[in-house]
Write a protein that holds these residues in place. Structure first.
Motif, short mmCIF file in Angstrom:
data_model
loop_
_atom_site.label_atom_id
_atom_site.label_comp_id
_atom_site.label_asym_id
_atom_site.label_seq_id
_atom_site.Cartn_x
_atom_site.Cartn_y
_atom_site.Cartn_z
N PRO A 51 0.81 -1.22 0.00
CA PRO A 51 0.00 0.00 0.00
C PRO A 51 0.85 1.28 0.00
N GLU A 52 1.98 1.25 0.70
CA GLU A 52 2.83 2.44 0.72
C GLU A 52 3.38 2.74 -0.67
N ALA A 53 3.76 1.66 -1.38
CA ALA A 53 4.30 1.83 -2.72
C ALA A 53 3.22 2.34 -3.67
N ILE A 54 1.99 1.84 -3.47
CA ILE A 54 0.87 2.31 -4.29
C ILE A 54 0.66 3.80 -4.05
N ARG A 55 0.82 4.19 -2.78
CA ARG A 55 0.67 5.60 -2.45
C ARG A 55 1.72 6.42 -3.21
N LEU A 56 2.93 5.85 -3.29
CA LEU A 56 4.00 6.52 -4.02
C LEU A 56 3.64 6.66 -5.48
N LEU A 57 3.00 5.62 -6.04
CA LEU A 57 2.62 5.65 -7.45
C LEU A 57 1.52 6.68 -7.69
N ASP A 58 0.60 6.77 -6.73
CA ASP A 58 -0.52 7.69 -6.90
C ASP A 58 -0.12 9.14 -6.63
N LEU A 59 1.02 9.28 -5.98
CA LEU A 59 1.51 10.60 -5.64
C LEU A 59 1.77 11.36 -6.94
N GLY A 60 1.37 12.63 -6.97
CA GLY A 60 1.58 13.37 -8.20
C GLY A 60 3.01 13.83 -8.37
N ASP A 61 3.84 13.55 -7.36
CA ASP A 61 5.15 14.20 -7.37
C ASP A 61 6.24 13.22 -6.93
N ASP A 62 7.48 13.71 -6.95
CA ASP A 62 8.59 12.88 -6.48
C ASP A 62 8.39 12.56 -5.00
N GLY A 63 8.89 11.42 -4.59
CA GLY A 63 8.75 11.07 -3.18
C GLY A 63 9.53 9.82 -2.85
N THR A 64 9.61 9.52 -1.57
CA THR A 64 10.33 8.35 -1.10
C THR A 64 9.48 7.63 -0.07
N VAL A 65 9.44 6.30 -0.17
CA VAL A 65 8.77 5.52 0.87
C VAL A 65 9.67 4.36 1.27
N THR A 66 9.49 3.91 2.49
CA THR A 66 10.25 2.76 2.97
C THR A 66 9.26 1.62 3.15
N ILE A 67 9.62 0.46 2.60
CA ILE A 67 8.68 -0.65 2.59
C ILE A 67 9.26 -1.88 3.27
N PRO A 68 8.66 -2.29 4.38
CA PRO A 68 9.12 -3.51 5.03
C PRO A 68 8.60 -4.73 4.31
N GLY A 69 9.42 -5.77 4.25
CA GLY A 69 8.98 -7.04 3.65
C GLY A 69 8.77 -6.95 2.15
N PHE A 70 9.45 -6.01 1.48
CA PHE A 70 9.23 -5.80 0.05
C PHE A 70 9.60 -7.05 -0.75
N THR A 71 10.72 -7.66 -0.40
CA THR A 71 11.11 -8.90 -1.08
C THR A 71 10.90 -10.08 -0.13
N GLY A 72 9.97 -9.92 0.80
CA GLY A 72 9.65 -11.01 1.71
C GLY A 72 10.50 -10.99 2.97
N GLY A 73 10.04 -11.70 3.96
CA GLY A 73 10.80 -11.84 5.20
C GLY A 73 11.03 -10.51 5.89
N ARG A 74 12.26 -10.32 6.35
CA ARG A 74 12.58 -9.13 7.13
C ARG A 74 13.22 -8.05 6.28
N SER A 75 13.04 -8.13 4.96
CA SER A 75 13.72 -7.16 4.12
C SER A 75 13.11 -5.78 4.28
N LEU A 76 13.92 -4.78 3.96
CA LEU A 76 13.46 -3.39 4.06
C LEU A 76 14.00 -2.65 2.85
N TRP A 77 13.12 -2.07 2.08
CA TRP A 77 13.55 -1.36 0.87
C TRP A 77 13.07 0.07 0.89
N GLN A 78 13.90 0.91 0.28
CA GLN A 78 13.50 2.31 0.15
C GLN A 78 13.26 2.59 -1.33
#
Lengths: 227, 392
Positions: free
Chosen positions: B113-140
């Motif tokens: 959902p955070e990444a979707i928010r980034l996509l819907d954002l009209g502008d540049d932005g950064t989000v941090t997503i836990p579990g992006f590639t599964g498990g305990r991963s953390l991606w920005q």
């Protein structure tokens, strides 16, 4: 697999449909993670967040349904395209259910008292991790149309079931020893039950992914074991 | 595309001139007309017709190739999105997210959902997503605008950094726990003694005091281990500048250990010639002491601990401390140098271990640009060895 369609509009529709399903999957996965975190930390805010976000899943489900019907009506898809659309309709229903189970967990989370006393509170997050990983991977399998990964996920459900059995026994003995905390223990039992259902539903999605990719149903559990 | 259609003006000119010539030379007018019609007709027939399409430079294709060439070698996963679709993903992105993502809806990949928010954002932005590639991963994920319809999404793996900060928190938590345990014992016993108001029989009183002393010593050892660990870590990147004779140093430390543990418990084999090392004397002493201590603590009480130092090819010496004991199960080996990691917490504490010994050893070896190696066979024993490069 991602061959181009001659009708670009059809291609756009299918891509959009898959995008919507993926979005639902993401929401369902996060709903489960947040609900469990709310349970472990006793955070009512997180729990309320899960409950509020479930509405978004319902909206998306309606959107997928509408789009799928429109594709079938206007484009009359055939073969794997038709399977894709049918699978999308089924998957979206299942993902919505996963969201509902997570919502139930969040509701239970607000009712559990004296959470430090319960040993299963360390087992439940481990079980939820397994189920959450199944949901995550099944969405990856869906995105990649990966039938092999889907079949592997189905096999994982046994572990979740085993977890459920052990948590069930644990909680029942806890109830017998501490009749005062039966209400909370019962809530935790529901939570474990809900996670177990999520695992089953992730399996359902995996079956659908397998079907959409290959056209072969992987339904019966007994069949699977023989295969 | 009219402007590109060529008219065979030259051919027409020649045909007209020929017709005029024929008429002038007295040819039949109908014959002249037939020749003219056939001639001009053939001119159009021979015209290379829809070729201009193929000849048109493929700007879109060239741009895509250029894009691919540009994004391809970048190590950071990058995804180019046009509208809602992924139109380009470099090699790094494809290996993280799978090769199937090209041409898909962006939400297929960024479904959190955070990444979707980034996509819907009209502008540049950064989000941090836990579990992006599964498990305990953390991606920005960072989204940058390229032009009206296109966006570049940059993915950064923050998992390791999150692990480091988690490890740090764990360390502080563990250290406080380890310090609190002896402290609780000390306070408990002293309170009991005070509450009894001097009416404790001397034997019990002595036993209590002994326990207090033992716990206080344990705290002392732990505090000094923590301090040396933080000191070694702080100096990790400075090469030590003393020249130390490792052979004599080992003899001395082993001698001290024998004095405490009893005669014949430590067997030392070192060359007679000095083995000079650029090193920190105090740290090397601690390294040898920790290794011998461990071997004495966890090895068989009957068999001696063998300490050897020998040359291993040119420019390398190997210090090895071996014991005959229970050994260490293979699954524990990779974690032994982690702080507060214990294979058997109860036994380690009973033996007075702090859980920091090997962590300190590892840091000392690293500071001396050496290599630490732990080999163990269950039921046979453990050999810890460190390789160093002596100065010639």
């Amino acid at each position: 697999m991602a061959q181009e369609h001659t009708v670009k509009a059809f291609d756009d529709d299918i891509t959009r449909l898959r995008g919507l399903i993926a979005e639902m999957g993401g929401l369902a996965e996060v709903a489960l993670t947040d609900a469990i975190e709310a349970l472990v930390k006793g955070s009512e805010d997180l729990a309320r967040g899960v409950i509020a976000r479930d509405k978004k899943l319902d909206v998306l489900e309606a959107e997928v349904d509408k789009l799928a019907v429109r594709i079938i009506a206007l484009r009359a898809p055939m073969a794997d395209d038709l399977r894709e659309v049918i699978a999308a309709m089924k998957i979206c229903g299942v993902l919505e259910r996963i969201g509902d189970y997570s919502k139930n967990i969040a509701k239970s989370a607000m009712k559990v008292e004296q959470r430090r006393k319960f040993e299963p509170l360390t087992l439940i997050p481990a079980m939820a991790d397994l189920a959450g990983q199944m949901v995550h991977d099944v969405m990856t399998a869906y995105a990649a149309r990966d039938a092999v990964l889907a079949a592997e996920i189905i096999a994982r459900d046994d572990k979740v079931d085993a977890f459920y059995d052990s948590i069930f026994r644990n909680l029942v003995s806890h109830m017998m020893e501490n009749p005062a905390s039966i209400t909370s223990a019962a809530e935790l039992l529901f939570v474990a039950r809900n996670i177990e259902r999520i695992g089953d539903h992730a399996t359902n999605v995996a079956e659908m992914v397998h079907y959409a990719a290959t056209g072969i149903y992987l339904t019966d559990r007994d069949d699977r074991k023989n295969a | 595309m009219d402007h590109r259609r060529k008219h065979p003006w030259a051919g027409l000119g020649i045909a007209l001139a020929t017709a005029a010539g024929m008429l002038a030379s007295g040819a039949e007018p109908w014959l002249t007309l037939t020749v003219l019609v056939l001639w001009t007709g053939s001119l159009w027939l021979l015209l290379p017709d829809p070729a201009p399409f193929a000849a048109e430079p493929d700007f879109a294709g060239a741009a895509a190739t250029a894009r691919r060439d540009l994004l391809g070698p970048v190590g950071t996963p990058l995804v180019l999105i046009e509208g809602q679709r992924i139109v380009e993903a470099n090699q790094a992105a494809r290996s993280v997210l799978g090769a199937h993502i090209l041409g898909q809806d962006a939400r297929i990949v960024l479904r959190h959902p955070e990444a979707i928010r980034l996509l819907d954002l009209g502008d540049d932005g950064t989000v941090t997503i836990p579990g992006f590639t599964g498990g305990r991963s953390l991606w920005q994920l960072t989204r940058r605008r390229v032009d009206e319809t296109r966006w570049l999404i940059e993915l950064r793996d923050r998992t390791t950094e999150a692990d480091v900060s988690r490890a740090h928190t764990d360390f502080v938590a563990n250290a406080s726990h380890e310090l609190r345990t002896p402290l609780a014992a000390i306070i408990g016993y002293i309170e009991t003694l005070i509450d009894a108001g001097g009416k404790v029989d001397p034997a019990t009183s002595l036993r209590f005091h002994e326990t207090v002393l033992r716990e206080a010593r344990r705290m002392q050892v732990l505090v000094s281990d923590l301090m040396s660990l933080s000191q070694v870590e702080a100096e990790k990147h400075d090469l030590p500048d003393e020249t130390v004779d490792l052979a004599r140093l080992i003899e001395r430390v082993a001698g001290e250990a024998t004095a405490l543990a009893g005669k014949g418990r430590v067997e030392v084999t070192v060359p007679d010639a000095p083995v000079n090392l650029r090193g920190d004397r105090a740290q090397l002493e601690q390294l040898v002491r920790n290794l011998i201590d461990n071997a004495l603590k966890y090895g068989d009480a009957q068999a001696p601990v063998r300490v050897t130092l020998q040359a291993e090819g040119p420019g390398s010496v190997r210090l090895a401390v071996a014991d005959n004991g229970a050994g260490i199960a293979p699954e524990h080996l990779p974690h032994l140098t982690r702080r507060f990691y214990r294979t058997d917490p109860g036994r380690s504490r009973a033996a007075g271990g702090t859980g920091l010994g090997l962590a300190i050893v590892k840091h000392i070896v690293e500071r001396h640009r050496g290599q630490l190696d732990i080999a163990s066979t269950l039921g046979v024993g453990t050999t810890v060895s460190a390789r160093f490069s002596p100065v010639s």
